[in-house]
Enzyme design. Structure first.
Site, short mmCIF file in Angstrom:
data_model
loop_
_atom_site.label_atom_id
_atom_site.label_comp_id
_atom_site.label_asym_id
_atom_site.label_seq_id
_atom_site.Cartn_x
_atom_site.Cartn_y
_atom_site.Cartn_z
N GLY A 165 0.78 -1.22 0.00
CA GLY A 165 0.00 0.00 0.00
C GLY A 165 0.82 1.27 0.00
O GLY A 165 2.05 1.25 0.01
N VAL B 266 0.87 5.34 1.73
CA VAL B 266 0.31 6.21 2.76
C VAL B 266 0.52 7.66 2.33
O VAL B 266 1.62 8.06 1.96
CB VAL B 266 0.96 5.95 4.14
CG1 VAL B 266 0.38 6.89 5.18
CG2 VAL B 266 0.76 4.51 4.56
N ASP C 14 4.85 -7.31 13.38
CA ASP C 14 5.93 -6.77 12.56
C ASP C 14 6.62 -5.59 13.25
O ASP C 14 6.64 -4.48 12.73
CB ASP C 14 5.38 -6.36 11.21
CG ASP C 14 6.47 -6.21 10.15
OD1 ASP C 14 7.63 -6.56 10.44
OD2 ASP C 14 6.16 -5.75 9.04
N1 LIG Z 1 -0.04 7.51 10.74
C1 LIG Z 1 1.07 7.85 10.08
N2 LIG Z 1 1.64 9.05 10.28
C2 LIG Z 1 2.75 9.40 9.62
N3 LIG Z 1 3.38 8.65 8.71
C3 LIG Z 1 2.86 7.43 8.44
C4 LIG Z 1 1.70 6.97 9.11
N4 LIG Z 1 1.41 5.73 8.65
C5 LIG Z 1 2.36 5.44 7.75
N5 LIG Z 1 3.24 6.44 7.60
C6 LIG Z 1 4.40 6.48 6.68
O1 LIG Z 1 4.14 5.67 5.55
C7 LIG Z 1 5.08 4.61 5.45
C8 LIG Z 1 4.40 3.32 4.99
O2 LIG Z 1 3.42 2.97 5.92
P1 LIG Z 1 3.16 1.48 6.37
O3 LIG Z 1 4.38 0.94 7.02
O4 LIG Z 1 1.88 1.48 7.10
O5 LIG Z 1 2.94 0.82 4.95
P2 LIG Z 1 3.01 -0.70 4.56
O6 LIG Z 1 2.50 -0.80 3.19
O7 LIG Z 1 2.34 -1.52 5.60
O8 LIG Z 1 4.57 -0.90 4.62
P3 LIG Z 1 5.38 -2.20 4.99
O9 LIG Z 1 5.44 -2.98 3.73
O10 LIG Z 1 6.72 -1.61 5.39
O11 LIG Z 1 4.68 -2.86 6.11
C9 LIG Z 1 5.71 4.50 6.81
O12 LIG Z 1 7.01 4.05 6.73
C10 LIG Z 1 5.64 5.92 7.32
O13 LIG Z 1 6.73 6.67 6.88
#
Ligand SMILES: Nc1ncnc2c1ncn2[C@@H]1O[C@H](COP(=O)(O)OP(=O)(O)OP(=O)(O)O)[C@@H](O)[C@H]1O
Lengths: 246, 326
Positions: free
Chosen positions: B40, B42, B146
C-alpha cells in the site's frame, strides 16, 4: 475446497516453459477443479530482465493464484507471503460467492458499507487460520536452477515454520520436473512434515528442458487423486460454509 | 506481489486531489506521499480538522482488515501509542473503486535516525513506553507482529515514541500475519510464528540489537542463540542492555511488564549511563498526558458529520489544535 481444505500448487521456476502442453491451459483446468496455482519466478542476481515474467503471471492468473518474480535471496519471504495471500484469496472467493447468494448476483464485498466489510474480513481470517491446506510444491530442476536449489530448500523450510504456526492442518508433497523418465519425479509423498525435504534435492539430475505444462498436469492429477481418496471417508469434516464463525 | 485476479487496480492519489468518501462523505485533500510499503501507499492529507494520514492499497481487503485492526487495537485500554483511527471509506475514481482508511498523522523522526545522535540511554527510554503499550495489547489478545524501527516514530516536543502500521497485528494464537526476518524468531530458529507475547518481546530485543548493528546482519548456519549472543557481545555499545536483550531473545520474560521493569531498573541504576538523569525528566513527565489530549481530538472529528457542530465549535477546536501544536 468442499472439505474445508484449500488446495494449492506452488510452482517455483526460473524461466519459460519450452516443451509439452501449454501451462496456461493446464492452470485453467486446475482452477476449474478447485485448485489454485501459485507461481514464483526466481531471477539470477543482476538479471533485471525478469525472464519469462509474462508467462509466470499468466499461469497464476489462469490458475486463480498469485505470482511474483524475485531474486533467490528474497525467496523465503515471498514464498510464505504468496502462499498466505493465495489462501486468503481462495477463501475470499468462497465468501464473495456467498455474498452474491445472500445479496443478489451482482453484489460484491464493495457493495457493503465499510463497517459490515470488517465483519466479513474477520470471517475470512478465521477460516484461513483453521482451514486445512494441501500444498503440492513443484520445483523446476532444469540446469539453470542448480545454484538456486539451496535457496529453494531454505525457503520451503521457512514456509513450513509459517504454515505450521497456523491452527489448521497442513499437508505437503514435493515434486521436481523434468523427471528422469516421467514428466515429474516425486521427492516427497504427502506428509505433514515438510522438514523431511532436507537433502531431497541432492538426488536430482539436471536437464535442459522446462516442460512446465506436463509437470502441472501431473501435479493436478496428484491433487485430484488425493481429493477422491478423501471424499471416500471424510465427509464429516463439513464444508467451509458450515465452519464456526459463519 | 502480483495478484492478477484480485482487485488489481491503480491505487495512486496525486497531490491536490480531493478524495471524497462514498459512504461517509468526508473530503480529504492529498498533500503528498508519505511512504510506500509492500501492499500500500500512505498519503499525507488535509481533512476537516487538520492533517491526517490516508492509507490506500490495491487490495481492498487488506485495507478493511487493517482498518478493523487499528480500530480495535487503539480502543484497548492502555494502548496509547498508535495512530487513532478516523475513517474508512471508498473513493470512486476513473479506474474504479479504491478503498482507503484515515488515521491520525504522526509527525516525527524514524526511530533509528533519532537514536543515532543520542546517548544510549535514549534507547531504553523509548522502549519502556513501547513495552507498556505491548503489555496492554497482549492482555487484550493482540500481538504487534511486525515490530521494527521502520514502524516506530519519535515525535518532538514532547519527545515520545509512537507506532504505526498494524499490518502485522495478529490475534494471539494465530499465525503472525506479517514479519521482517531480522526481528522474527522463526528466522533465527528460535521458535514458531504463532502469535504470542514472547514473539513480540523477541522482536523488542532485536530492535535493541538493531541499534548496535544499524545495517543488521544475516543468519549464518545454523543461526540460533549462539550467533545472536556472539553478536550481542561484539558490540560494547549494547553492553548496558545486554541482560535484557539476552533474556528477551531467550524468551524468558513471562510478559512485557517484566521486561519493562528490568529495563527500568537498568535505566535508573545510575551507574549505567553517564548522562542519564539530565535527559530523562521531560520524557517521563509530560509526553503521556499531552499525547492523550492530542489523540482525543481526532476522535471527535469523526463525529462531526453526525453531531450538529456549529462553526463556532469547530473554530474553538481549531484554536485548541493550534495551541497544542504550537
Ligand atoms: N499515521 C502515520 N503518520 C505518519 N506517517 C505514516 C503513518 N502511517 C504510515 N506512515 C508512513 O508511511 C510509510 C508506509 O506505511 P506502512 O508501514 O503502514 O505501509 P506498509 O505498506 O504496511 O509498509 P510495509 O510494507 O513496510 O509494512 C511508513 O514508513 C511511514 O513513513
Amino acid at each position: 475446497m468442499k472439505q474445508g481444505t484449500v488446495r494449492q500448487i506452488l510452482l517455483l521456476t526460473d524461466g519459460c516453459s519450452n516443451s509439452g502442453e501449454d501451462p496456461i491451459a493446464i492452470a485453467t483446468l486446475a482452477k476449474e477443479e478447485g485448485l489454485s496455482v501459485n507461481v514464483i519466478g526466481i531471477m539470477d542476481e543482476g538479471d533485471e530482465s525478469a525472464r519469462g515474467l509474462g508467462e509466470i503471471e499468466a499461469i497464476a492468473q489462469a490458475g486463480g493464484g498469485m505470482s511474483d518474480v524475485v531474486y533467490a535471496k528474497q525467496l523465503s519471504q515471498t514464498v510464505q507471503m504468496v502462499t498466505r495471500k493465495a489462501m486468503t484469496q481462495t477463501i475470499f472467493g468462497v465468501v464473495n460467492r456467498e455474498i452474491k447468494n445472500i445479496l443478489g448476483s451482482n453484489k460484491e464485498m464493495e457493495d457493503l458499507p465499510p463497517e459490515k466489510r470488517e465483519d466479513l474480513i474477520e470471517v475470512v481470517e478465521e477460516i484461513g487460520e483453521n482451514a486445512s491446506l494441501d500444498i503440492l510444491v513443484l520445483v523446476d530442476t532444469s540446469a539453470s536452477m542448480k545454484n538456486k536449489l539451496p535457496r529453494v530448500q531454505e525457503a520451503l523450510l521457512d514456509l513450513a515454520i509459517s504454515l505450521n504456526s497456523r491452527t489448521g492442518e497442513n499437508d505437503y508433497c514435493l515434486y521436481s520436473f523434468p523427471g528422469k523418465r516421467n514428466p515429474v519425479d516425486r521427492l516427497l509423498a504427502w506428509t505433514p512434515q515438510l522438514d523431511s525435504l532436507k537433502g531431497a534435492f541432492k538426488k536430482i539430475t539436471m536437464s535442459g528442458v522446462t516442460p512446465t505444462g506436463p509437470a502441472l498436469k501431473e501435479a493436478m492429477k496428484v491433487h485430484l487423486k488425493r481429493m477422491k481418496k478423501e471424499e471416500g471417508y471424510e465427509d464429516d469434516e463439513g464444508s467451509f460454509m458450515e465452519q464456526p464463525g459463519l | 506481489m502480483r495478484d492478477p485476479s484480485w482487485n488489481n487496480r491503480d491505487y495512486s492519489f496525486y497531490p491536490g486531489q480531493v478524495v471524497k468518501g462514498k459512504w461517509h462523505g468526508n473530503h480529504y485533500r492529498i498533500v503528498r506521499l508519505l511512504g510506500e510499503g509492500a501492499i500500500g501507499k500512505v498519503y499525507l492529507a488535509e481533512g476537516r480538522g487538520g492533517l491526517v494520514a490516508i492509507k490506500v492499497s490495491r487490495e481492498s481487503m487488506s485495507v478493511s482488515s487493517e482498518a478493523s485492526t487499528l480500530r480495535q487495537v487503539t480502543k484497548v485500554h492502555g494502548v496509547t501509542l498508535g495512530p487513532s483511527f478516523l475513517d474508512m471509506d471508498d473513493v470512486i475514481t476513473k479506474t474504479g473503486v479504491t478503498s482507503f482508511y484515515v488515521m491520525e498523522y504522526i509527525k516525527g523522526e524514524p526511530f533509528l535516525n533519532f537514536l543515532r545522535e543520542k546517548n544510549m540511554e535514549w534507547l531504553g527510554i523509548l522502549v519502556v513506553p513501547l513495552l507498556k503499550d505491548l503489555y496492554s495489547m497482549h492482555q487484550a489478545g493482540w500481538i504487534f507482529g511486525d515490530l521494527k524501527p521502520e514502524n516506530l516514530i519519535v515525535t518532538a516536543q514532547p519527545i515520545s515514541l509512537r507506532w504505526i502500521d498494524v499490518g502485522g497485528m495478529t490475534k494471539v494464537g494465530r499465525a503472525v500475519k506479517e514479519y521482517t526476518e531480522f526481528f522474527d524468531r522463526g528466522y533465527w530458529g528460535m521458535g514458531d510464528r504463532k502469535a504470542a507475547p514472547a514473539y513480540d518481546l523477541f522482536a523488542v530485543s532485536m530492535l535493541m540489537m538493531n541499534r548496535g548493528y544499524l545495517s543488521r546482519f544475516k543468519r549464518e548456519e545454523p543461526g540460533g542463540i549462539k550467533q545472536l549472543m556472539r553478536r550481542l557481545r561484539d558490540r560494547p555499545l549494547l553492553d548496558p542492555y545486554a541482560p535484557v536483550i539476552e533474556k528477551g531473545m531467550q524468551q524468558r520474560y513471562k510478559d512485557a511488564l517484566m521486561m519493562k521493569n528490568d529495563l527500568l531498573n537498568l535505566l535508573t541504576k545510575g551507574e549505567t549511563f553517564r548522562h542519564a538523569p539530565a535527559v530523562k525528566k521531560p520524557v517521563k513527565s509530560s509526553p503521556v498526558s499531552r499525547q492523550k489530549k492530542k489523540r482525543a481530538l481526532p476522535k471527535e472529528r469523526i463525529f462531526k458529520g453526525v453531531l450538529p457542530t456549529s462553526a463556532f465549535a469547530s473554530f474553538l477546536l481549531f484554536v485548541y489544535i493550534l495551541y497544542l501544536v504550537g
